[in-house]
Design an enzyme around this catalytic site. Structure first.
Site, PDB file in Angstrom:
ATOM      1  N   TYR A  11     -17.471  38.110 -20.828  1.00  0.00           N
ATOM      2  CA  TYR A  11     -18.501  38.136 -19.788  1.00  0.00           C
ATOM      3  C   TYR A  11     -18.616  39.493 -19.098  1.00  0.00           C
ATOM      4  CZ  TYR A  11     -19.416  33.197 -20.223  1.00  0.00           C
ATOM      5  OH  TYR A  11     -19.819  31.979 -20.715  1.00  0.00           O
ATOM      6  N   THR A  83      -7.607  36.971 -17.717  1.00  0.00           N
ATOM      7  CA  THR A  83      -6.282  36.825 -17.095  1.00  0.00           C
ATOM      8  C   THR A  83      -6.210  35.414 -16.506  1.00  0.00           C
ATOM      9  OG1 THR A  83      -7.199  37.932 -15.149  1.00  0.00           O
ATOM     10  CG2 THR A  83      -5.771  39.243 -16.567  1.00  0.00           C
ATOM     11  N   THR A 118      -9.035  40.900 -13.450  1.00  0.00           N
ATOM     12  CA  THR A 118      -8.390  40.532 -12.179  1.00  0.00           C
ATOM     13  C   THR A 118      -6.904  40.268 -12.427  1.00  0.00           C
ATOM     14  OG1 THR A 118     -10.455  39.479 -11.569  1.00  0.00           O
ATOM     15  CG2 THR A 118      -8.542  38.970 -10.196  1.00  0.00           C
ATOM     16  N   ARG A 151     -16.523  42.905 -10.257  1.00  0.00           N
ATOM     17  CA  ARG A 151     -16.792  42.054  -9.088  1.00  0.00           C
ATOM     18  C   ARG A 151     -18.179  41.438  -9.169  1.00  0.00           C
ATOM     19  NH1 ARG A 151     -16.831  46.274  -5.272  1.00  0.00           N
ATOM     20  NH2 ARG A 151     -16.257  45.071  -3.448  1.00  0.00           N
ATOM     21  N   LYS A 203      -9.872  42.898  -4.798  1.00  0.00           N
ATOM     22  CA  LYS A 203     -10.491  41.946  -5.728  1.00  0.00           C
ATOM     23  C   LYS A 203     -10.019  40.516  -5.453  1.00  0.00           C
ATOM     24  CE  LYS A 203     -12.184  39.749  -9.032  1.00  0.00           C
ATOM     25  NZ  LYS A 203     -13.500  39.612  -9.576  1.00  0.00           N
ATOM     26  N   CYS A 257     -12.606  32.250 -12.216  1.00  0.00           N
ATOM     27  CA  CYS A 257     -12.163  33.259 -11.246  1.00  0.00           C
ATOM     28  C   CYS A 257     -11.637  32.622  -9.964  1.00  0.00           C
ATOM     29  CB  CYS A 257     -13.320  34.185 -10.898  1.00  0.00           C
ATOM     30  SG  CYS A 257     -14.158  34.811 -12.345  1.00  0.00           S
ATOM     31  N   TYR A 317     -20.168  25.015 -14.422  1.00  0.00           N
ATOM     32  CA  TYR A 317     -19.339  25.109 -13.206  1.00  0.00           C
ATOM     33  C   TYR A 317     -20.147  25.431 -11.961  1.00  0.00           C
ATOM     34  CZ  TYR A 317     -19.027  30.253 -12.903  1.00  0.00           C
ATOM     35  OH  TYR A 317     -19.289  31.596 -12.741  1.00  0.00           O
ATOM     36  N   LYS A 318     -21.394  25.925 -12.165  1.00  0.00           N
ATOM     37  CA  LYS A 318     -22.302  26.120 -11.026  1.00  0.00           C
ATOM     38  C   LYS A 318     -23.731  26.155 -11.581  1.00  0.00           C
ATOM     39  CE  LYS A 318     -22.225  31.179 -10.801  1.00  0.00           C
ATOM     40  NZ  LYS A 318     -22.051  32.328  -9.911  1.00  0.00           N
TER      41      LYS A 318
HETATM   42  N1  SAJ Z   1     -19.120  27.169  -4.807  1.00  0.00           N
HETATM   43  C1  SAJ Z   1     -19.177  26.207  -3.825  1.00  0.00           C
HETATM   44  N2  SAJ Z   1     -19.714  26.557  -2.618  1.00  0.00           N
HETATM   45  C2  SAJ Z   1     -20.186  27.815  -2.367  1.00  0.00           C
HETATM   46  C3  SAJ Z   1     -20.103  28.787  -3.378  1.00  0.00           C
HETATM   47  C4  SAJ Z   1     -19.565  28.441  -4.591  1.00  0.00           C
HETATM   48  O1  SAJ Z   1     -18.764  25.066  -3.998  1.00  0.00           O
HETATM   49  O2  SAJ Z   1     -20.656  28.033  -1.239  1.00  0.00           O
HETATM   50  C5  SAJ Z   1     -18.536  26.832  -6.108  1.00  0.00           C
HETATM   51  C6  SAJ Z   1     -19.496  27.013  -7.296  1.00  0.00           C
HETATM   52  O3  SAJ Z   1     -20.294  25.872  -7.477  1.00  0.00           O
HETATM   53  C7  SAJ Z   1     -18.525  27.252  -8.427  1.00  0.00           C
HETATM   54  C8  SAJ Z   1     -17.383  28.026  -7.761  1.00  0.00           C
HETATM   55  O4  SAJ Z   1     -17.508  27.770  -6.369  1.00  0.00           O
HETATM   56  O5  SAJ Z   1     -18.018  26.037  -8.923  1.00  0.00           O
HETATM   57  C9  SAJ Z   1     -17.402  29.516  -8.006  1.00  0.00           C
HETATM   58  O6  SAJ Z   1     -18.731  30.009  -7.945  1.00  0.00           O
HETATM   59  P1  SAJ Z   1     -19.120  31.401  -7.262  1.00  0.00           P
HETATM   60  O7  SAJ Z   1     -20.563  31.617  -7.423  1.00  0.00           O
HETATM   61  O8  SAJ Z   1     -18.582  31.435  -5.884  1.00  0.00           O
HETATM   62  O9  SAJ Z   1     -18.245  32.462  -8.044  1.00  0.00           O
HETATM   63  P2  SAJ Z   1     -18.059  32.910  -9.580  1.00  0.00           P
HETATM   64  O10 SAJ Z   1     -16.768  32.345 -10.053  1.00  0.00           O
HETATM   65  O11 SAJ Z   1     -19.258  32.653 -10.404  1.00  0.00           O
HETATM   66  O12 SAJ Z   1     -17.905  34.494  -9.365  1.00  0.00           O
HETATM   67  C10 SAJ Z   1     -16.949  34.977  -8.433  1.00  0.00           C
HETATM   68  C11 SAJ Z   1     -17.642  36.043  -7.563  1.00  0.00           C
HETATM   69  N3  SAJ Z   1     -16.792  36.366  -6.405  1.00  0.00           N
HETATM   70  C12 SAJ Z   1     -17.289  36.407  -5.147  1.00  0.00           C
HETATM   71  O13 SAJ Z   1     -18.434  36.136  -4.882  1.00  0.00           O
HETATM   72  C13 SAJ Z   1     -16.358  36.820  -4.067  1.00  0.00           C
HETATM   73  C14 SAJ Z   1     -17.938  37.278  -8.387  1.00  0.00           C
HETATM   74  O14 SAJ Z   1     -18.456  38.317  -7.573  1.00  0.00           O
HETATM   75  C15 SAJ Z   1     -16.650  37.756  -9.078  1.00  0.00           C
HETATM   76  O15 SAJ Z   1     -16.879  38.903  -9.872  1.00  0.00           O
HETATM   77  C16 SAJ Z   1     -16.184  36.633  -9.991  1.00  0.00           C
HETATM   78  O16 SAJ Z   1     -15.862  35.514  -9.152  1.00  0.00           O
HETATM   79  C17 SAJ Z   1     -14.946  37.107 -10.734  1.00  0.00           C
HETATM   80  O17 SAJ Z   1     -15.101  37.475 -11.911  1.00  0.00           O
HETATM   81  O18 SAJ Z   1     -13.874  37.178 -10.139  1.00  0.00           O
END
Ligand code: SAJ
Length: 437
Positions: A11, A83, A118, A151, A203, A257, A317-318
């Site tokens: 990714y 990781t 990470t 990020r 991070k 993540c 997952y989202k």
């Molecule tokens: N989620 C909630 N409520 C929210 C936000 C998210 O329940 O208010 C859930 C989502 O549905 C999902 C999970 O959290 O299941 C994670 O989704 P996400 O959109 O928060 O994050 P990721 O995993 O897609 O991406 C994150 C991001 N980190 C941050 O926003 C701080 C991204 O910037 C990072 O690069 C990525 O992790 C990573 O690779 O670490």
């Protein structure tokens, strides 16, 4: 022009390699998985990310991007491998180690090695540097090393790779400056220089921040449901305060993540990381909370142990991604199967899934309840009429607050909302009346 070797075409690695190649660098993309190499050679990308397929094709056609199973001598090596965590919730750094070992035979004086994956704090200094020094070269003197975390948000990777600020943590200033020269070619956001361990903590803390905040609203959602108020309305109103930014509750925290990275801190500081550990526990418990709530909703229609059919809408997952890694839907599906329910699953984004996927019509036919688990944009525009005609009972449980509830209510559906209590379906209409007033 410098030659760059990107280790790991997932990714992050695939978009990074493509961007570098379209910015004039000679890029070699390396992955241990022959299927990925084959797919790219055939002009396909195994990752569904907006804009990536076109960018990858442009990169390949320009002659600047090649992909292969083994690295070659290069000026710069970028490590972008997974990781994950072990079943004991410890960082599994085997892929970083393997990537470093693969680089060693090709490392030469003046090279720059960038770790983007990470990692737990101190990985760069205490593990990566010694692994690379197996080459006989001295880090900081004969080659440069930085930690520069990816990020970017899945779904917006290409945009964020260019527009986001970048944190570059060098093992020394020369390393950080060397990496800055590279990223300046395509990064439009600000570039901040620091040391490697600080960058590692930046991070992890970003993802911990998100996990803790999601746990907070998930907990408040459970409390609001008991109280009989709608957490989504509370959040919306509270967020008008200039210093409040409550997140969104949901069926659980998935992906590769946010449910993983907090453990990198817990592993090293188990005594101190109390909020972090508790947040993980709260978020991990959300799927079973969803199942319990669903069972309560279904009580009204259970007759003589007749097997109920549940339509699951969304398993990624989202919303708006095809990725199902760590998706809360996986454990919810397993628990519902254990409850002896008949499941039909529909997701317009997902192609590969351990359970059978159905068309929407097939999934709705004779269904007793629709359970929304991902807030895909498509779901906002679903029309209740189609559901009404096909379903046996007209129940909907929306765990993401992504449907137009008044519309569903006026079409004869009993709507339930995560974080709003069992009486919510009676209140949907009231909400509509209040808006009209
Ligand atoms: N989620 C909630 N409520 C929210 C936000 C998210 O329940 O208010 C859930 C989502 O549905 C999902 C999970 O959290 O299941 C994670 O989704 P996400 O959109 O928060 O994050 P990721 O995993 O897609 O991406 C994150 C991001 N980190 C941050 O926003 C701080 C991204 O910037 C990072 O690069 C990525 O992790 C990573 O690779 O670490």
């Amino acid at each position: 022009m410098k030659k760059i070797c990107v280790m790991g075409l997932g990714y992050i690695g695939m978009p990074t390699a493509s961007i570098l190649a379209t910015h004039g660098f000679k890029v070699l993309g390396v992955d241990v998985n022959p299927k990925i190499i084959e797919a790219v050679c055939n002009g396909n990308t195994p990752i569904a990310e907006p804009g990536l397929e076109t960018l990858l094709k442009t990169a390949i056609n320009s002659g600047n991007l090649r992909v292969t199973l083994q690295p070659e001598p290069s000026d710069i090596f970028i490590i972008a491998v997974p990781t994950p965590i072990t079943t004991e919730k410890k960082a599994d750094l085997q892929f970083v180690k393997k990537a470093a070992e693969n680089i060693v035979p090709f490392l030469s004086t003046g090279n720059l090695v960038i770790l983007e994956s990470t990692c737990p704090p101190n990985t760069t200094r205490e593990l990566l540097v010694p692994w690379l020094e197996q080459s006989g070269l001295k880090a900081g003197q004969e080659f440069f090393v930085v930690y520069c975390p990816e990020r970017v948000l899945p779904g917006q990777i290409l945009k964020e790779l260019i527009e986001n600020s970048h944190i570059i943590g060098g093992i020394d200033t020369s390393s950080a400056e060397a990496a800055k020269r590279l990223y300046s070619h395509f990064v439009e956001g600000k570039i901040y220089l620091t040391d490697a361990t600080t960058a590692e903590m930046v991070k992890i803390m970003e993802n911990v921040y998100r996990d803790v905040n999601i746990a907070l609203v998930n907990e408040l959602g459970i409390i609001c449901a008991k109280l009989g108020v709608n957490v989504w309305e509370v959040i919306e109103l509270a967020n008008f305060h200039p210093r409040v930014n409550l997140h969104r509750p949901g069926p659980g925290v998935g992906g590769h993540c946010i449910p993983v990275d907090p453990w990198f801190i817990v592993e090293k500081f188990p005594q101190e990381a109390r909020i972090i550990t508790l947040s993980r526990t709260i978020n991990d418990a959300m799927p079973s909370y969803v199942v319990k709530q669903l069972c309560k909703i279904l009580r009204q229609i259970v007759v003589n142990n007749v097997k109920l059919k549940i339509t699951i809408l969304g398993v990624s997952y989202k919303g708006n991604v095809d990725d199902t890694r760590g998706s809360p839907a996986l454990s919810i599906i397993q628990a519902l199967r254990d409850e002896n329910m008949d499941l039909a699953i529909y997701d317009p984004h997902v192609r590969d899934f351990p359970y059978k996927l159905s068309s929407l019509t097939e999934a709705l036919y004779d269904s007793d309840c629709a359970l929304v688990l991902a807030d895909h944009d498509e779901f906002r525009f679903l029309h209740p009429q189609q559901f009404r005609e096909l379903m046996r009972h007209h129940l909907v449980f929306d765990t993401c607050n992504c449907l137009k509830h008044e519309l569903w209510h006026s079409s004869g559906f009993d709507i339930y909302l995560l974080g709003a209590g069992m009486e919510y379906h009676d209140k949907v209409e009231c909400g509509e009346k209040q808006e009209e007033d």
